[in-house]
Scaffold this active site. Structure first.
Site, PDB file in Angstrom:
ATOM      1  N   ASN A  11       0.816  -0.919  -0.202  1.00 56.21           N
ATOM      2  CA  ASN A  11       0.403  -0.255  -0.225  1.00 56.21           C
ATOM      3  C   ASN A  11       0.874   1.112   0.066  1.00 56.21           C
ATOM      4  OD1 ASN A  11      -1.699   2.306   0.502  1.00 56.21           O
ATOM      5  ND2 ASN A  11      -2.516   1.707   2.743  1.00 56.21           N
ATOM      6  N   TRP A  12       0.653   2.006  -0.711  1.00 56.12           N
ATOM      7  CA  TRP A  12       1.950   2.788  -1.134  1.00 56.12           C
ATOM      8  C   TRP A  12       1.517   4.683  -0.604  1.00 56.12           C
ATOM      9  CZ3 TRP A  12       3.882   3.009  -6.901  1.00 56.12           C
ATOM     10  CH2 TRP A  12       3.796   1.549  -7.297  1.00 56.12           C
ATOM     11  N   LYS A  13       0.255   4.220  -0.136  1.00 50.50           N
ATOM     12  CA  LYS A  13      -0.510   5.432   0.802  1.00 50.50           C
ATOM     13  C   LYS A  13      -0.258   6.793  -0.225  1.00 50.50           C
ATOM     14  CE  LYS A  13       0.212   3.157   4.763  1.00 50.50           C
ATOM     15  NZ  LYS A  13      -0.118   3.438   6.174  1.00 50.50           N
ATOM     16  N   HIS A  99      -8.910   0.489   5.332  1.00 48.69           N
ATOM     17  CA  HIS A  99      -8.038   1.112   5.552  1.00 48.69           C
ATOM     18  C   HIS A  99      -8.262   2.391   7.246  1.00 48.69           C
ATOM     19  CE1 HIS A  99      -4.169   2.569   6.263  1.00 48.69           C
ATOM     20  NE2 HIS A  99      -3.803   1.236   6.155  1.00 48.69           N
ATOM     21  N   GLU A 101      -6.847   4.425   7.645  1.00 44.08           N
ATOM     22  CA  GLU A 101      -6.647   5.920   8.425  1.00 44.08           C
ATOM     23  C   GLU A 101      -7.676   6.583   7.278  1.00 44.08           C
ATOM     24  OE1 GLU A 101      -2.265   5.089   5.907  1.00 44.08           O
ATOM     25  OE2 GLU A 101      -1.777   5.039   7.732  1.00 44.08           O
ATOM     26  N   GLU A 169      -5.119  -5.270  10.548  1.00 51.79           N
ATOM     27  CA  GLU A 169      -3.988  -4.179  11.197  1.00 51.79           C
ATOM     28  C   GLU A 169      -4.126  -2.866  12.245  1.00 51.79           C
ATOM     29  OE1 GLU A 169      -2.151  -2.673   7.125  1.00 51.79           O
ATOM     30  OE2 GLU A 169      -3.364  -1.765   7.383  1.00 51.79           O
ATOM     31  N   GLY A 175       2.992   2.332  10.377  1.00 47.82           N
ATOM     32  CA  GLY A 175       3.751   3.228  10.288  1.00 47.82           C
ATOM     33  C   GLY A 175       4.973   3.754  12.048  1.00 47.82           C
ATOM     34  N   SER A 213       4.138  -1.901  10.077  1.00 41.85           N
ATOM     35  CA  SER A 213       5.813  -2.428  10.558  1.00 41.85           C
ATOM     36  C   SER A 213       6.238  -3.572  10.464  1.00 41.85           C
ATOM     37  CB  SER A 213       6.073  -1.636  11.833  1.00 41.85           C
ATOM     38  OG  SER A 213       4.883  -0.215  12.249  1.00 41.85           O
ATOM     39  N   GLY A 234       2.617  -1.044   4.450  1.00 40.79           N
ATOM     40  CA  GLY A 234       3.058   0.734   4.518  1.00 40.79           C
ATOM     41  C   GLY A 234       4.662   0.765   3.383  1.00 40.79           C
ATOM     42  N   GLY A 235       4.646   1.912   4.900  1.00 36.69           N
ATOM     43  CA  GLY A 235       6.860   2.219   4.581  1.00 36.69           C
ATOM     44  C   GLY A 235       7.085   1.422   3.915  1.00 36.69           C
TER      45      GLY A 235
HETATM   46  O1  G3H Z   1      -1.161  -0.394   4.329  1.00 34.92           O
HETATM   47  C1  G3H Z   1      -0.657  -0.566   4.860  1.00 34.92           C
HETATM   48  C2  G3H Z   1      -0.543  -0.528   7.097  1.00 34.92           C
HETATM   49  O2  G3H Z   1      -1.201   0.393   7.061  1.00 34.92           O
HETATM   50  C3  G3H Z   1       1.333  -0.523   7.301  1.00 34.92           C
HETATM   51  O3  G3H Z   1       1.961   0.635   7.127  1.00 34.92           O
HETATM   52  P1  G3H Z   1       3.105   0.223   7.695  1.00 34.92           P
HETATM   53  O4  G3H Z   1       3.742  -1.062   6.851  1.00 34.92           O
HETATM   54  O5  G3H Z   1       3.919   1.199   6.975  1.00 34.92           O
HETATM   55  O6  G3H Z   1       3.393   0.424   9.624  1.00 34.92           O
END
Ligand code: G3H
Length: 251
Positions: A11-13, A99, A101, A169, A175, A213, A234-235
């Site tokens: 997920n590149w957000k 999600h 967020e 999650e 994050g 994470s 994500g990151g």
């Molecule tokens: O969609 C992905 C998640 O929100 C995890 O994000 P993260 O891997 O940066 O903690």
């Protein structure tokens, strides 16, 4: 036990411009093609403007494309929104809904998320439905109850193992560099598996992803946990080396 192939979803957000996105997706597509048989499916979910160009760049590879959200309607006066049929037109096979967020930033309710997932299903897209508790809820001993409520409200009629993936999650792990312990993940994924009974056709075949994470250093341990059928990353999905390392940690 039902065999479930792992899904490693990036997920590149709200990250990446066209050149970055194309470079990242092309790199991953090339690695997947070159690797031949692998033990995981790989998916990237770029921001909306990158869907068409990324689709063109990866079209001849097994790398799948998904979006990060969709509207529940097909078209109409919904400024700023994107419908599932548009995502399909852009080459998507998956869409993330609910999600944390979006639940937090846009006040999305379980009912809205269920409507989005149902709309995605109607267009033949796989909906990745996200659930997870906050730190305060976990500290109060409410994690299982919160996730149960989210599952009950967010999974639409007609959900099956083929059209639905669940992503657990914990909000406090997203994050932050904090990861749930393998024991906590095992307990929650077993809880989710049990809760899917009666809500999804073929509950034992549904893939349940862990997110929060995930990185190369902890992926092998997390991916080996019972009922963990992949990761929503994500990151670490923004760096080809890291994302690929998470994929190859799957056995
Ligand atoms: O969609 C992905 C998640 O929100 C995890 O994000 P993260 O891997 O940066 O903690």
């Amino acid at each position: 036990m039902t065999a479930r192939r792992k899904l490693i979803a990036g997920n590149w957000k709200m990250n990446g411009l066209k050149a970055d996105g194309l470079a990242l997706a092309s790199d991953l597509a090339g690695r997947l093609k070159g690797a031949g048989v692998v033990a995981f499916d790989m998916l990237v979910c770029p921001p909306f403007p990158l869907l068409f160009p990324v689709h063109e760049a990866i079209a001849d590879s097994p790398l799948a494309l998904g979006a990060q959200d969709c509207h529940a309607k097909t078209s109409g006066a919904h400024t700023g929104d994107v419908s599932p049929v548009m995502l399909k037109d852009a080459g998507c096979r998956f869409v993330i809904v609910g999600h944390s967020e979006r639940r937090a930033d846009h006040g999305e309710s379980d009912a809205e998320i269920a409507a989005k997932a149902a709309a995605a299903h109607k267009e033949g897209l796989v909906a990745i439905i996200c659930v997870g508790e906050t730190e305060a809820q976990r500290d109060a001993g409410q994690a299982n109850a919160v996730v149960s409520t989210q599952l009950k409200g967010s999974i639409p009629e007609g959900a099956t193992a083929a059209n639905t993936v669940i992503a657990y999650e914990p909000v406090w792990a997203i994050g932050t560099g904090k990861t749930a312990t393998p024991d906590d993940v095992k307990a929650m994924h077993a809880h989710i598996r049990a809760e899917l009974d009666g809500k999804i056709v073929e509950p034992d075949a549904v893939r349940i992803l862990y997110g929060g994470s995930v990185k190369p250093g902890n992926a092998a341990e997390l991916m080996a946990v019972d009922n963990v059928d992949g990761a929503l990353v994500g990151g670490a999905s923004l760096k080809a080396d890291d994302f690929w390392a998470i994929g190859v940690s799957c056995r």
